[in-house]
Write an enzyme that holds these catalytic residues in place. Sequence first.
Site, PDB file in Angstrom:
ATOM      1  N   GLU A 332       0.711  -1.129   0.190  1.00  0.00           N
ATOM      2  CA  GLU A 332       0.069   0.143   0.014  1.00  0.00           C
ATOM      3  C   GLU A 332       0.824   1.284   0.165  1.00  0.00           C
ATOM      4  O   GLU A 332       0.366   2.430  -0.045  1.00  0.00           O
ATOM      5  CB  GLU A 332      -0.920  -0.120   1.197  1.00  0.00           C
ATOM      6  CG  GLU A 332      -2.103  -0.987   1.252  1.00  0.00           C
ATOM      7  CD  GLU A 332      -1.627  -2.333   1.521  1.00  0.00           C
ATOM      8  OE1 GLU A 332      -0.309  -2.750   1.904  1.00  0.00           O
ATOM      9  OE2 GLU A 332      -2.455  -3.261   2.008  1.00  0.00           O
ATOM     10  N   LYS A 439      -0.462 -11.915  23.274  1.00  0.00           N
ATOM     11  CA  LYS A 439      -1.192 -11.185  24.385  1.00  0.00           C
ATOM     12  C   LYS A 439      -0.971 -12.086  25.584  1.00  0.00           C
ATOM     13  O   LYS A 439      -1.716 -13.124  25.601  1.00  0.00           O
ATOM     14  CB  LYS A 439      -2.504 -10.837  23.806  1.00  0.00           C
ATOM     15  CG  LYS A 439      -2.493  -9.822  22.740  1.00  0.00           C
ATOM     16  CD  LYS A 439      -3.824  -9.368  22.324  1.00  0.00           C
ATOM     17  CE  LYS A 439      -3.858  -8.502  21.313  1.00  0.00           C
ATOM     18  NZ  LYS A 439      -4.326  -8.958  19.983  1.00  0.00           N
TER      19      LYS A 439
HETATM   20  P1  AMP Z   1       3.615  -6.498   1.768  1.00  0.00           P
HETATM   21  O1  AMP Z   1       2.422  -5.628   1.603  1.00  0.00           O
HETATM   22  O2  AMP Z   1       3.256  -8.270   1.714  1.00  0.00           O
HETATM   23  O3  AMP Z   1       4.908  -6.387   1.384  1.00  0.00           O
HETATM   24  O4  AMP Z   1       3.769  -6.634   3.477  1.00  0.00           O
HETATM   25  C1  AMP Z   1       3.924  -5.669   4.127  1.00  0.00           C
HETATM   26  C2  AMP Z   1       4.174  -5.909   5.520  1.00  0.00           C
HETATM   27  O5  AMP Z   1       5.411  -6.432   5.808  1.00  0.00           O
HETATM   28  C3  AMP Z   1       4.144  -4.533   6.561  1.00  0.00           C
HETATM   29  O6  AMP Z   1       2.999  -4.454   7.045  1.00  0.00           O
HETATM   30  C4  AMP Z   1       4.996  -5.402   7.791  1.00  0.00           C
HETATM   31  O7  AMP Z   1       4.087  -6.084   8.739  1.00  0.00           O
HETATM   32  C5  AMP Z   1       6.007  -6.147   7.274  1.00  0.00           C
HETATM   33  N1  AMP Z   1       7.358  -5.538   7.051  1.00  0.00           N
HETATM   34  C6  AMP Z   1       7.831  -4.843   6.067  1.00  0.00           C
HETATM   35  N2  AMP Z   1       8.944  -4.356   6.216  1.00  0.00           N
HETATM   36  C7  AMP Z   1       9.410  -4.755   7.372  1.00  0.00           C
HETATM   37  C8  AMP Z   1      10.236  -4.346   8.361  1.00  0.00           C
HETATM   38  N3  AMP Z   1      11.569  -3.654   7.822  1.00  0.00           N
HETATM   39  N4  AMP Z   1      10.494  -4.902   9.548  1.00  0.00           N
HETATM   40  C9  AMP Z   1       9.223  -5.439   9.948  1.00  0.00           C
HETATM   41  N5  AMP Z   1       8.235  -5.864   9.208  1.00  0.00           N
HETATM   42  C10 AMP Z   1       8.100  -5.404   7.977  1.00  0.00           C
END
Ligand code: AMP
Length: 540
Positions: A332, A439
């Site tokens: 997004e 939790k």
């Molecule tokens: P996507 O839309 O499939 O790329 O997933 C996005 C999600 O990946 C985010 O909302 C996070 O939960 C996770 N994410 C992306 N970058 C990081 C990061 N550097 N550290 C932790 N979680 C991440």
Amino acid sequence: MQTVGKMMQRPLLVSAILEHGAYQFGKQEVVSRETHGTLHRYTFSDMASRAKQLANALKDLGLQPGSVVGSIAWNNYRHLETYYGVSGGGMVMHTCNPRLHPDQLAFIINHAQDEVVFFDSSFAPLVKAVAAHCKLVKYWICLSDKANMPSIDGVELVCYEDFIAPFPSHYEWPDLDENSGAALCYTSGTTGNPKGVMYSHRAIALSALSACLPNVLNISSQETVLPVVPMFHINAWCLPYACLIGGAKLVLPGPKLDGASLYELMESEQVTLSAGVPTIWMGLIQHLEQNQLSFTTMRRTGVGGSAMPKALIAKFNEVYNVDVRHGWGMTETTAVATISNISAEEMTLPESLRHDLVAKQGKSVFGIELKIVDEDGNTLARDGQSQGELMVRGQWIVENYHKADTQALVNGWFPTGDIATIRPDGVMQIRDRTKDVIKSGGEWISSIELENAAAAHPQVAMAAVIGIKHPKWDERPLLLIVRRQADFTDKQELLTFLEQRVAKWWIPDEVVFVDSLPVGGTGKVQKNELRAQYGGIFSA
Ligand code: AMP
């Protein structure tokens, strides 16, 4: 009364990025590992000519402005040509994740209304599985020359090289509205159907410009960039655009993403900057360690998609002299929304404190604003302690999902589903996904922090922590470990190691050694699969 600025209104367009790259850096190279293993090499100027041939060919098929064109492909030069030829010509480039289940792949192709789909020959079996369910697709075009064309029973295929060959390499790019759709990507959809994010030309251009900034990835004509992040997911962090803006040599790795193949390409092409998910870097580091290798030219890497453990950051930095930029973003957010970097003052910190800082997800880049909120939507303090759902807004953040009838925003902000803290100096840290946080007895345990703590143990190759239903505490953590050596069996040693690093009540109730962890299409550990498998472990 406000005065009106007297500046030109020129749209920010994908075609302008291509023209800039070809005009200013025409001799810069694009090197691409083909599906069949050989290296292909040409210049920005060659690439632009072929993208224009493609735009002509698509126009000749009768595609209209706004028509959607899909791709199922690795990072390679023909895929790059479709990025520019499709969007530049006013159509929408819909990149499909080949690791989706065929049902989901057919769903997104139909939902997006793809009229043409480009695919790599190695994805012929996938095309065979979905073609009959994708009635709107008129042409399946294989990104191949004649010699390497696959055949699929019952599906008529077009050869890409034959498709573009008859057409001239000049094309008048249309003067589009910068807010028109240029590219489309669907979320990974771990629950329910994937949701489409339609990126405008403006969002892509601004995000790509931002990637070039020194504090972001510092992309210039002095760099050679190898995007491991796939072109089928979040626009490969806009690197295929940013390299043409900045004039950087672009190295596309094709399907071979194992440590040995990446290392070989990095060395042979003198790569200086790369970007990928932590699991890719784990494979690469393992290869370097096992073969006692070092990097000759690599000096910086962007990492994101899931949290990069501090132990790996330290290894990259101290052992291999590579500066890690830890970014956060999601489908997004078009590409990078926040990134860690070290100021001149922070450079004087002891190494361990610097790595702590890089292990956080950093500051929002210009154009992006962040806040955290509690369950009632109240804004929480930026004190580095208060945890809440991360909300984001900015020029390249989704406003609404493609064809959705519900609103994605809450009071003008996009709720990310991530739980974060923000320090007074703006440094953001992802603590968990809302659905992954554990939790326990009314308090929250961060699965990411436990995983990072476990990853620092020398016997741990990969770690995942999930919350398991518990009769007394509601949920308790379970730690799953992929070991470096199969004869390491001392669970207590691991727990004692963790006791020195996290609060006592965070210590997992159980440790399970596994051979591998399920990793999804975008490089993230599939915790829903782990919960399904181990969910009953404390009540059994
Ligand atoms: P996507 O839309 O499939 O790329 O997933 C996005 C999600 O990946 C985010 O909302 C996070 O939960 C996770 N994410 C992306 N970058 C990081 C990061 N550097 N550290 C932790 N979680 C991440």
